[in-house]
Structures are given as structure tokens and as C-alpha cells.
Design a protein around this motif. Structure first.
Motif, PDB file in Angstrom:
ATOM      1  N   ALA A  20      41.345  26.740  29.783  1.00 15.40           N
ATOM      2  CA  ALA A  20      41.964  27.492  30.885  1.00 15.40           C
ATOM      3  C   ALA A  20      40.900  27.921  31.883  1.00 15.40           C
ATOM      4  O   ALA A  20      39.880  28.490  31.494  1.00 15.40           O
ATOM      5  CB  ALA A  20      42.698  28.709  30.340  1.00 15.40           C
ATOM      6  N   SER A  24      40.343  25.423  38.102  1.00 16.42           N
ATOM      7  CA  SER A  24      39.939  26.296  39.209  1.00 16.42           C
ATOM      8  C   SER A  24      38.445  26.205  39.477  1.00 16.42           C
ATOM      9  O   SER A  24      38.009  26.220  40.632  1.00 16.42           O
ATOM     10  CB  SER A  24      40.301  27.750  38.896  1.00 16.42           C
ATOM     11  OG  SER A  24      41.648  27.830  38.534  1.00 16.42           O
ATOM     12  N   SER A  45      39.519  30.341  45.273  1.00 19.72           N
ATOM     13  CA  SER A  45      39.144  30.257  43.855  1.00 19.72           C
ATOM     14  C   SER A  45      39.866  31.296  43.017  1.00 19.72           C
ATOM     15  O   SER A  45      40.358  31.001  41.924  1.00 19.72           O
ATOM     16  CB  SER A  45      37.633  30.465  43.688  1.00 19.72           C
ATOM     17  OG  SER A  45      36.917  29.601  44.523  1.00 19.72           O
ATOM     18  N   VAL A  46      39.922  32.514  43.524  1.00 20.93           N
ATOM     19  CA  VAL A  46      40.604  33.588  42.799  1.00 20.93           C
ATOM     20  C   VAL A  46      42.093  33.253  42.638  1.00 20.93           C
ATOM     21  O   VAL A  46      42.661  33.360  41.550  1.00 20.93           O
ATOM     22  CB  VAL A  46      40.428  34.943  43.525  1.00 20.93           C
ATOM     23  CG1 VAL A  46      41.390  35.985  42.976  1.00 20.93           C
ATOM     24  CG2 VAL A  46      38.988  35.435  43.409  1.00 20.93           C
ATOM     25  N   TYR A  49      42.605  30.408  40.159  1.00 21.85           N
ATOM     26  CA  TYR A  49      42.373  30.858  38.788  1.00 21.85           C
ATOM     27  C   TYR A  49      43.582  31.637  38.249  1.00 21.85           C
ATOM     28  O   TYR A  49      44.057  31.383  37.144  1.00 21.85           O
ATOM     29  CB  TYR A  49      41.117  31.733  38.747  1.00 21.85           C
ATOM     30  CG  TYR A  49      40.662  32.067  37.350  1.00 21.85           C
ATOM     31  CD1 TYR A  49      39.987  31.131  36.585  1.00 21.85           C
ATOM     32  CD2 TYR A  49      40.912  33.314  36.801  1.00 21.85           C
ATOM     33  CE1 TYR A  49      39.566  31.429  35.297  1.00 21.85           C
ATOM     34  CE2 TYR A  49      40.499  33.631  35.515  1.00 21.85           C
ATOM     35  CZ  TYR A  49      39.821  32.676  34.769  1.00 21.85           C
ATOM     36  OH  TYR A  49      39.420  32.970  33.492  1.00 21.85           O
ATOM     37  N   GLU A  50      44.089  32.558  39.040  1.00 23.62           N
ATOM     38  CA  GLU A  50      45.254  33.340  38.602  1.00 23.62           C
ATOM     39  C   GLU A  50      46.476  32.444  38.411  1.00 23.62           C
ATOM     40  O   GLU A  50      47.255  32.628  37.482  1.00 23.62           O
ATOM     41  CB  GLU A  50      45.555  34.447  39.613  1.00 23.62           C
ATOM     42  CG  GLU A  50      44.514  35.567  39.642  1.00 23.62           C
ATOM     43  CD  GLU A  50      44.487  36.391  38.359  1.00 23.62           C
ATOM     44  OE1 GLU A  50      45.215  36.063  37.405  1.00 23.62           O
ATOM     45  OE2 GLU A  50      43.698  37.360  38.317  1.00 23.62           O
ATOM     46  N   PHE A 107      43.955  39.213  29.416  1.00 22.09           N
ATOM     47  CA  PHE A 107      44.982  39.002  30.436  1.00 22.09           C
ATOM     48  C   PHE A 107      46.012  40.116  30.356  1.00 22.09           C
ATOM     49  O   PHE A 107      46.036  40.885  29.413  1.00 22.09           O
ATOM     50  CB  PHE A 107      45.677  37.651  30.225  1.00 22.09           C
ATOM     51  CG  PHE A 107      44.731  36.503  30.179  1.00 22.09           C
ATOM     52  CD1 PHE A 107      44.230  35.956  31.344  1.00 22.09           C
ATOM     53  CD2 PHE A 107      44.292  35.986  28.969  1.00 22.09           C
ATOM     54  CE1 PHE A 107      43.324  34.910  31.308  1.00 22.09           C
ATOM     55  CE2 PHE A 107      43.389  34.938  28.921  1.00 22.09           C
ATOM     56  CZ  PHE A 107      42.907  34.398  30.096  1.00 22.09           C
ATOM     57  N   MET A 111      48.135  41.702  37.623  1.00 27.66           N
ATOM     58  CA  MET A 111      47.510  41.623  38.951  1.00 27.66           C
ATOM     59  C   MET A 111      47.469  40.208  39.507  1.00 27.66           C
ATOM     60  O   MET A 111      47.099  40.003  40.664  1.00 27.66           O
ATOM     61  CB  MET A 111      46.084  42.185  38.895  1.00 27.66           C
ATOM     62  CG  MET A 111      45.983  43.682  38.681  1.00 27.66           C
ATOM     63  SD  MET A 111      46.966  44.662  39.825  1.00 27.66           S
ATOM     64  CE  MET A 111      46.103  44.341  41.367  1.00 27.66           C
ATOM     65  N   GLY A 112      47.829  39.218  38.698  1.00 30.98           N
ATOM     66  CA  GLY A 112      47.687  37.829  39.127  1.00 30.98           C
ATOM     67  C   GLY A 112      48.523  37.501  40.364  1.00 30.98           C
ATOM     68  O   GLY A 112      47.983  37.063  41.394  1.00 30.98           O
ATOM     69  N   PRO A 114      50.318  39.509  42.558  1.00 25.54           N
ATOM     70  CA  PRO A 114      49.998  40.257  43.780  1.00 25.54           C
ATOM     71  C   PRO A 114      48.651  39.855  44.382  1.00 25.54           C
ATOM     72  O   PRO A 114      48.496  39.847  45.603  1.00 25.54           O
ATOM     73  CB  PRO A 114      49.986  41.732  43.335  1.00 25.54           C
ATOM     74  CG  PRO A 114      50.164  41.744  41.874  1.00 25.54           C
ATOM     75  CD  PRO A 114      50.666  40.404  41.445  1.00 25.54           C
ATOM     76  N   ASN A 115      47.714  39.488  43.518  1.00 20.06           N
ATOM     77  CA  ASN A 115      46.400  39.094  44.036  1.00 20.06           C
ATOM     78  C   ASN A 115      46.450  37.718  44.714  1.00 20.06           C
ATOM     79  O   ASN A 115      45.757  37.495  45.708  1.00 20.06           O
ATOM     80  CB  ASN A 115      45.375  39.100  42.896  1.00 20.06           C
ATOM     81  CG  ASN A 115      43.947  39.208  43.399  1.00 20.06           C
ATOM     82  OD1 ASN A 115      43.709  39.639  44.522  1.00 20.06           O
ATOM     83  ND2 ASN A 115      43.004  38.799  42.564  1.00 20.06           N
ATOM     84  N   LYS A 117      49.065  36.586  46.292  1.00 23.33           N
ATOM     85  CA  LYS A 117      49.730  36.850  47.569  1.00 23.33           C
ATOM     86  C   LYS A 117      48.760  37.456  48.569  1.00 23.33           C
ATOM     87  O   LYS A 117      48.750  37.107  49.746  1.00 23.33           O
ATOM     88  CB  LYS A 117      50.929  37.782  47.346  1.00 23.33           C
ATOM     89  CG  LYS A 117      51.686  38.040  48.633  1.00 23.33           C
ATOM     90  CD  LYS A 117      52.926  38.869  48.404  1.00 23.33           C
ATOM     91  CE  LYS A 117      53.591  39.135  49.741  1.00 23.33           C
ATOM     92  NZ  LYS A 117      54.612  40.178  49.628  1.00 23.33           N
TER      93      LYS A 117
END
Ligand SMILES: Nc1ncnc2c1ncn2[C@@H]1O[C@H](COP(=O)(O)OP(=O)(O)OP(=O)(O)O)[C@@H](O)[C@H]1O
Ligand SMILES: [Mg+2]
Lengths: 142, 126
Positions: A20, A24, A45-46, A49-50, A107, A111-112, A114-115, A117
Motif C-alpha cells: 500500500a 503513490s 502525492s498526498v 496516497y489517501e 489509519f 482525514m483522507g 477531506p484532505n 478535496k
């Protein structure tokens, strides 16, 4: 910048925590080689990854795709899986249904989504209960 | 401050990157939830965590972090150390709880990474 057209799709496996995040990391390395500027590189990248980790944790598997043209970077996911019952709740910071296995691995901050977005210039999510979820994100270059 | 100063303050054992200890340190953050780190941190900060799996290394790679401090004397596995070496990170293990590590570093003059997220009365908004 004028990036050459690039398209790549990664298969992401359910609960494969060993690999996993590798898609990314690969995306980040490729975009860095293309000369994408550091702020955009970090945001893509962020978000990648999310998105990838959500496929691993919450779906039964799916794919993560990257597309680059002169003006945009697009990230999209498509998975088969349980889908999301309440999208509005899922988009809220802190909302998570991650189970103990996932939480134990770091995990489940909720926050995945919303982050993703926040980092994307355009964000769209579609989900059908019992079938799966699709996300499309666009990042403007320059 | 440099990474070496942090190691001295904590009495930490350096596991990876002993030759990279003179890099400057701007700030720190601590969490066991990597999505919080990915959401709230935008600067190249030091990460203090009790989580010792590959997820930490991958988070560091995504954010270009340079230094990870494992709290509570937790020893990460070989895969984690090798992943850290490949990314040229500095990794150390501190023999205190996360709270105590954070307190020691704060007392030593280190401050928290800026929290880059809009907050409303409802909490963190996307
Ligand atoms: N691909 C997906 N399939 C099914 N459910 C999903 C999917 N992605 C997200 N969800 C649901 O939306 C919730 C919120 O997702 P989000 O990524 O914001 O948080 P999380 O994955 O639980 O925790 P974190 O991302 O902070 O580690 C999840 O807990 C899950 O219930
Ligand atoms: Mg998530």
C-alpha cells in the motif's frame, strides 16, 4: 510547464498493506521527473496516497489512474466494494469506519477524503451502495 | 537546531542516518495517525510517533520529511529501517513516552509545525 502526455493505471489490492502506498510513491517520482513544481507535487502525492489507501482499507480492490497533459494532472479511482452510505458524513473531517486492524496500522483519522478535496483544484466523488466508489480529482498546472 | 540536538535532548538511539545528523530542524509534529500528519503538516517537519510500520516511511516519503523519532523505545522492523535508508532519512528511538518526548523537545526550544487547516466552530472543515 509543458509536460508530455502521460497515462498510467495502478491496480490496488484489498488489504495489501505490504505494498500500500507504492503506486503513490511511483506517481510522485514520475511527476518529479517531469518537473512538476513542488507545491503541486506535494498536493498530488498526498491526494494519491489517501486515495490509494482508501482502496486498500475500505474497498475490495480497484484502480488508481494518473493522467497528465499540458495544463492538468488528473487522479481518478474506481473500486468495487461496499460503497459509501452517507457521502456527506464521509467527507467530514474525523469521520471514519476504519476497523481495528486498520487503526492499529495508523489509519482511521477520518482525514483522507477531506484532505483529498482540499488538495485538489476540483474533486468529485460518486458512490453506489453495494457496488463501489469513484473519485475524480484535477490539479491545475501553472 | 539540528537533528543531532534532538537526539541529545532525548538521549535517543540513532538507528539510521548517523551521518546526516547536522541537518537543520524547523519544527516537529507527533501523531500515531498518518492521515493527520498528511492533513495538518505542510512543512518539512520532524515526525514523532509510536507507530513503527512502513506507513510511517511512506508518509515521510510523500511529505519529504527528513527525520522520524520513534517514541516509547519501540524498535521498528528491518523493512522499515531499510526503507528509511533508501530515502536518506534519519531515524531514532527515544526511551520515553510520546508526551514526555514532546515535552522535552519543547523545553529544548523546538516548536510545533504550523497547523495549516481552516478551523470553524464545527471543527476542521474541508
Ligand atoms: N473507497 C471506499 N469504499 C468504501 N468506503 C469508503 C471508501 N473511501 C472512504 N470510505 C468511507 O469513508 C470514510 C472516510 O474516509 P477517509 O479517507 O476520510 O477516512 P479513513 O480512511 O477512515 O481514515 P484516514 O483516511 O484518516 O486514515 C471511511 O472510514 C469509509 O467509511
Ligand atoms: Mg482514508
Amino acid at each position: 510547464m509543458s509536460a508530455p502526455a502521460l497515462q498510467k493505471t495502478y491496480q490496488v489490492q484489498h488489504r495489501d498493506f505490504g505494498t500500500a502506498g507504492e503506486a503513490s510513491a511511483d506517481i510522485k517520482r514520475m511527476l518529479r521527473q517531469l518537473g512538476v513544481q513542488s507545491d503541486i507535487l506535494r498536493r498530488v502525492s498526498v491526494a494519491a496516497y489517501e486515495a490509494e489507501l482508501n482502496l486498500v482499507i475500505h474497498s475490495l480492490g480497484g484502480q488508481l489512474s494518473l493522467e497528465v497533459d499540458t495544463h492538468h494532472i488528473q487522479l481518478s479511482t474506481s473500486d468495487t466494494g461496499p460503497g459509501i452510505a452517507d457521502l456527506e458524513a464521509a467527507m467530514r473531517a474525523g469521520f471514519s469506519t476504519a476497523d481495528d486492524e486498520a487503526r492499529g496500522m495508523g489509519f482511521g483519522a477520518g482525514m483522507g477524503l477531506p484532505n483529498m478535496k482540499r488538495n485538489a483544484d476540483a474533486f468529485d466523488i460518486q458512490s453506489t451502495l453495494g457496488q463501489g466508489t469513484q473519485i475524480a480529482m484535477t490539479f491545475n498546472l501553472s | 537546531m539540528t537533528i543531532r540536538d534532538l537526539a541529545d535532548i532525548l538521549g535517543a538511539k540513532v538507528l539510521v542516518g548517523a551521518d546526516r545528523m547536522d541537518q537543520p530542524v524547523i519544527s516537529a509534529c507527533c501523531s500515531d495517525l498518518m492521515s493527520d500528519v498528511l492533513a495538518f503538516v505542510t512543512e518539512k517537519t520532524v515526525l514523532l510517533t509510536g507507530l513503527t510500520n512502513m506507513h510511517v516511511i511512506r508518509t515521510a516519503e510523500i511529505l519529504d520529511l527528513k527525520c522520524i523519532i520513534f517514541a516509547r523505545g519501540k524498535m521498528p522492523g528491518e523493512d522499515v529501517l531499510q526503507g528509511a535508508e533508501e530515502l536518506h532519512l534519519v531515524v531514532m528511538m527515544a526511551p520515553h513516552t510520546m508526551f514526555t518526548c514532546a515535552g522535552m523537545l519543547y523545553e529544548g526550544g523546538l516548536r510545533g509545525a504550523a497547523m495549516d487547516w481552516k478551523l470553524s466552530s464545527h471543527g476542521a472543515d474541508a
